[in-house]
Scaffold this motif. Sequence first.
Motif, PDB file in Angstrom:
ATOM      1  N   SER A   1       5.103   7.392  -3.056  1.00 35.92           N
ATOM      2  CA  SER A   1       4.311   7.297  -1.834  1.00 35.92           C
ATOM      3  C   SER A   1       3.950   8.680  -1.327  1.00 35.92           C
ATOM      4  O   SER A   1       4.474   9.684  -1.797  1.00 35.92           O
ATOM      5  N   VAL A   2       3.002   8.737  -0.417  1.00 35.19           N
ATOM      6  CA  VAL A   2       2.821   9.931   0.408  1.00 35.19           C
ATOM      7  C   VAL A   2       3.068   9.512   1.854  1.00 35.19           C
ATOM      8  O   VAL A   2       3.242   8.326   2.152  1.00 35.19           O
ATOM      9  N   TYR A   3       3.075  10.490   2.732  1.00 41.24           N
ATOM     10  CA  TYR A   3       3.480  10.207   4.110  1.00 41.24           C
ATOM     11  C   TYR A   3       2.667   9.074   4.747  1.00 41.24           C
ATOM     12  O   TYR A   3       3.234   8.128   5.295  1.00 41.24           O
ATOM     13  N   HIS A   4       1.339   9.148   4.646  1.00 43.75           N
ATOM     14  CA  HIS A   4       0.524   8.135   5.316  1.00 43.75           C
ATOM     15  C   HIS A   4       0.574   6.784   4.624  1.00 43.75           C
ATOM     16  O   HIS A   4       0.439   5.751   5.270  1.00 43.75           O
ATOM     17  N   SER A   5       0.758   6.763   3.304  1.00 41.47           N
ATOM     18  CA  SER A   5       0.815   5.460   2.633  1.00 41.47           C
ATOM     19  C   SER A   5       2.056   4.688   3.069  1.00 41.47           C
ATOM     20  O   SER A   5       2.037   3.454   3.139  1.00 41.47           O
ATOM     21  N   ASP A   6       3.125   5.396   3.397  1.00 43.59           N
ATOM     22  CA  ASP A   6       4.314   4.714   3.912  1.00 43.59           C
ATOM     23  C   ASP A   6       4.073   4.113   5.296  1.00 43.59           C
ATOM     24  O   ASP A   6       4.668   3.098   5.653  1.00 43.59           O
ATOM     25  N   LEU A   7       3.207   4.750   6.075  1.00 43.60           N
ATOM     26  CA  LEU A   7       2.878   4.178   7.390  1.00 43.60           C
ATOM     27  C   LEU A   7       1.991   2.954   7.247  1.00 43.60           C
ATOM     28  O   LEU A   7       2.142   1.971   7.986  1.00 43.60           O
ATOM     29  N   PHE A   8       1.040   3.012   6.311  1.00 38.92           N
ATOM     30  CA  PHE A   8       0.238   1.811   6.061  1.00 38.92           C
ATOM     31  C   PHE A   8       1.138   0.645   5.651  1.00 38.92           C
ATOM     32  O   PHE A   8       0.947  -0.490   6.099  1.00 38.92           O
TER      33      PHE A   8
ATOM     34  N   LYS B   1       0.774   5.945  -3.378  1.00 39.40           N
ATOM     35  CA  LYS B   1      -0.188   6.898  -2.844  1.00 39.40           C
ATOM     36  C   LYS B   1      -1.609   6.697  -3.349  1.00 39.40           C
ATOM     37  O   LYS B   1      -2.554   7.024  -2.652  1.00 39.40           O
TER      38      LYS B   1
ATOM     39  N   THR C   1       0.819  -1.223   0.000  1.00 46.26           N
ATOM     40  CA  THR C   1       0.000   0.000   0.000  1.00 46.26           C
ATOM     41  C   THR C   1       0.851   1.270   0.000  1.00 46.26           C
ATOM     42  O   THR C   1       0.315   2.355   0.178  1.00 46.26           O
TER      43      THR C   1
END
Lengths: 428, 428, 428
Positions: free
Chosen positions: B202-209, B72, B69
């Motif tokens: 990626s974006v910031y939150h997609s890297d956390l997912f 982005k 995931t």
Amino acid sequence: MRFKFPLMALALEVAMIILFGLFVQYETDQNIQHFNNSKSVASDRFLELYPLFQDVHVMIFVGFGFLMTFLKKYGFSSVGINLLIASLGLQWGTIAQGILHNSGQKIHIDITNMIKADFSTATVLISFGAVLGKTSPIQMLIMTIIEITVFAGNEYLVDEIFKASDIGASMTIHAFGAYFGLAVAGVLYRSGLRRGHDSEESVYHSDLFAMIGTLFLWMFWPSFNSAIADPGDKQYRAMVNTYFSLAACVLTTYAFSSLFEHRGKLNMVHIQNATLAGGVAVGTCADMVINPYGSMIIGSIAGIISVVGFKFLTPLFATKLRIQDTCGVHNLHGLPGVVGGLAGIVAVAMGASTTSTTDMQAAALGSSIGTAVVGGLITGLILKLPIWGQPPDQHCYDDSVYWEVPRWREHDNQFQEQGNHNQLEPEV
Amino acid sequence: MRFKFPLMALALEVAMIILFGLFVQYETDQNIQHFNNSKSVASDRFLELYPLFQDVHVMIFVGFGFLMTFLKKYGFSSVGINLLIASLGLQWGTIAQGILHNSGQKIHIDITNMIKADFSTATVLISFGAVLGKTSPIQMLIMTIIEITVFAGNEYLVDEIFKASDIGASMTIHAFGAYFGLAVAGVLYRSGLRRGHDSEESVYHSDLFAMIGTLFLWMFWPSFNSAIADPGDKQYRAMVNTYFSLAACVLTTYAFSSLFEHRGKLNMVHIQNATLAGGVAVGTCADMVINPYGSMIIGSIAGIISVVGFKFLTPLFATKLRIQDTCGVHNLHGLPGVVGGLAGIVAVAMGASTTSTTDMQAAALGSSIGTAVVGGLITGLILKLPIWGQPPDQHCYDDSVYWEVPRWREHDNQFQEQGNHNQLEPEV
Amino acid sequence: MRFKFPLMALALEVAMIILFGLFVQYETDQNIQHFNNSKSVASDRFLELYPLFQDVHVMIFVGFGFLMTFLKKYGFSSVGINLLIASLGLQWGTIAQGILHNSGQKIHIDITNMIKADFSTATVLISFGAVLGKTSPIQMLIMTIIEITVFAGNEYLVDEIFKASDIGASMTIHAFGAYFGLAVAGVLYRSGLRRGHDSEESVYHSDLFAMIGTLFLWMFWPSFNSAIADPGDKQYRAMVNTYFSLAACVLTTYAFSSLFEHRGKLNMVHIQNATLAGGVAVGTCADMVINPYGSMIIGSIAGIISVVGFKFLTPLFATKLRIQDTCGVHNLHGLPGVVGGLAGIVAVAMGASTTSTTDMQAAALGSSIGTAVVGGLITGLILKLPIWGQPPDQHCYDDSVYWEVPRWREHDNQFQEQGNHNQLEPEV
């Protein structure tokens, strides 16, 4: 909210502590003198089933909790009130189920009690999905106490009186929880929301959070359906049948989601929910000799029915029956639960079980739906009293009524830029 | 997509049900009469290994699903098509592996079948990573069927003919899945993407997912490498060796990520992927007497090689070899899988195993890579046919081709503000 | 960061491999000849406790890691440096604990070593929470080595010299980790942050990521408190008591969160943290005969104290004591850990345990806090040396100092639109 909610929560916890003091003991109290620190058969079984218990535990708290985070502005409530309901529910469920099954004696806590305590909370979490976004935390505390009481009564009826088979609780948990919730939602109908609500939708990331819930429910469902099955072949079959039913259900869900949507696209609502219908529908007969291909047929049908429900029934319910079912629990738990009950009748008729009859199974299905509807209607009437801090229509599906919410993102000034939702509060 | 995808999904599920009806039985069918509800040795072992099965299950569905995931705008497809592939794959894997190993007899489902069914899907999910964002769901259904068939063939060769050791499947799953996927990606090369794509980031939150996926893979890898090991010392060693190999791998991954990046910063791509290389590389010899420090050396090397691969090989592959490897599966599964195969040869040469020879190990490594490349090339040619709804170049890495996507965030008008991606659709 | 961090990480890994080569063996080395591939009692126990080990493993890597992702721009560091600390820590913890308990002999790895290795990392992860956002990865590597050394010394004292009871490690892990971290944070006090920092806050989605951590900690805490308990009744009680303590804690946390907040709203900080205090506080006496209602009383008190701490003590600590406790570890681990130690004394005084005395329990509590404070002060002084790449005040709580960060969302130009944080770097 100002004092009603904290005082009710505290009073309920004090009541639980008193009830536990009066009625609940360790399973092996009398053995402690004799077998201190030595292993007994009971503790062997405890450790053996503990991984199944933890799987169920994850389903209750992460599975149900995150499944409901799909709404863009209601994630705190979904995962947070889910935790609150389940924490109260597992305490009250221990008492309610224990007293009925032990007829006045002390309740001795073993791993089965703990699994069944978690199970009992699932009914309320399912009903919570039907009224999600339209109720206050106080209302959910009240619903938890009433619904688990009714559930324990019906479960006693099904298990001890009808002696019906329902190992994965398609009828006693899923159908029950769904129809209870729909009855409550019907009584709490809000005509102000009949044209929908701006906040009743997902954003991209909230749909991904919801998939965390979906996947943990999906993966651990074989544990749910087998956790309290008889050891040996029955428990083994419950795991195997659920595993294959769920896999089959995914294929038909994707197929019908694509078939019904605009230009053949997939719909996240279906993927998040209907893929789980196979676990619900195989529940009643999961431990019977239905064979893997039999469970795959059940799962395939459940996926199709669930997508059909989301596509055609939910809009109909909202407009014609005046039942606003936020999460579509009728399609994930209601219909597949009924399918499960019917599959159980068919399986028993075909000789897949030697301990139940079709009459007993039919009675169990009827009693589960009947008590759910009656219990739900009464609960709805109680919750309709205008003293529980329910949110006004325009602030439904919005965490900021009951939570301090941070900014929506880094450089926003507020949760919702154009609004003033940070200052929201219930009208009580 | 309009009808091809749903009809193919339904047809495959019907075929699976028929195959299961013909070939699959409960393990203990003949015992049901005798031991109904009593515990047998088989069901004891079932319950004992069930927690390992569930760990593997989480790796397949949450681990692989969320790891991908990171893009982005491709989270729905990553986690959703992962679920679809694995659900079809575990059904077909049960049949494909069962028929080969039972030579025509009925397939009796026990916990090992279920673990190996999950394993077989891992090969496809690895290959999926290589072509992520550039293929349609229909193509993935086709790849699932072909790849698992080839995998089952190669695994039979490695296990039954070469009698090689590969308990954690470094060769038969990881190297196989990676080179199969790279071969497919090579055939499906898109020159239109040779300068990259706006959405391939990626974006910031997609890297956390994605880190959710990484961590569940990382934590449960000891279960993956030990799930089908011989009970006793071998299974114990597989858990211990994998545990320490992974821990060591994290340290070298962080060190080399920082060493290679601009101003010594850490790179999320390395952390998400290379930290797992220690689990891959210790797979082949996980159950051998390599000692904890030996597994730590293997893990350390794997982490370094994986980071080096991401930094230097992936760009080279895209430009020189015309292989666009979206997730860098060559660095996470390919190279570490080969390292695992070589470590197995060294370990056998040093006497860490008494049941295999270096020749047999070398043959297994060669056969795994060879069948993967040939199988991948053929699959690629089939998938290249312009009838499977593949996305046009400009709409690669974008969920909205195959999914109804909600707004990107609260007050956006659309998924992508400046675009019209909501109206995207495949060119078929 | 340029070379110091990678070289230190590599040097530490090389040191670990050498230490493992010298001191660590498989548990059953001498048995391998005799029982190759056959099941022994040891491997039975290994497999039996392995699910508990995996639960603890999830708490360490997903639980602690995601709990700290609540900061809007510090998610990569929270979950990433958590992984780094724990991976180094479990290797060093294996050595540090093994050498002390084996007095020079070889360390034989069994499941208990692995669980205790994971446990030892928890102390550092708790302390990490106190200094989160204000330290560099190099500083965390140093803290890991020192803190686990001191922890192993104190644990030896508590276990072997005082022979005190602390099965869930309320004192030796939770109170120890908290006061160690607070002492470090005190020494590293930054007056530049005394008025807070723009980045020291959450956004909506980061609070949901944090709830993933909360829930996995909450669900698996019964495994944490029972994993190394004596088999049989004690282990059983540790699970049951923790289960009910946590459930009760949720109710009082919600009640007091609502009671203290503006207009009766709920505060996510409390929900994320104080709901876990029940697991901490019941730790010391979890395996004693305190009865379910007793554990519910402990959990209820812990929830209240924890919320009170967040509301009133944390601001006081920052202004009066000059201790900036980013995650409020004093309220989640410090205070509830002390409550746990005191509950242990009371329980022993009331006869709930036959193996410990109140004096021994009090000594254990004193020694845990004492060694933590002294160890933390010394560590703080070492970390204060201006050679470890610590971030300047204005760039605290910001991943971009140590990580390559992607855009914040789809159409942003940078991580932070108005800033230039992508170019940040430590001042070394």
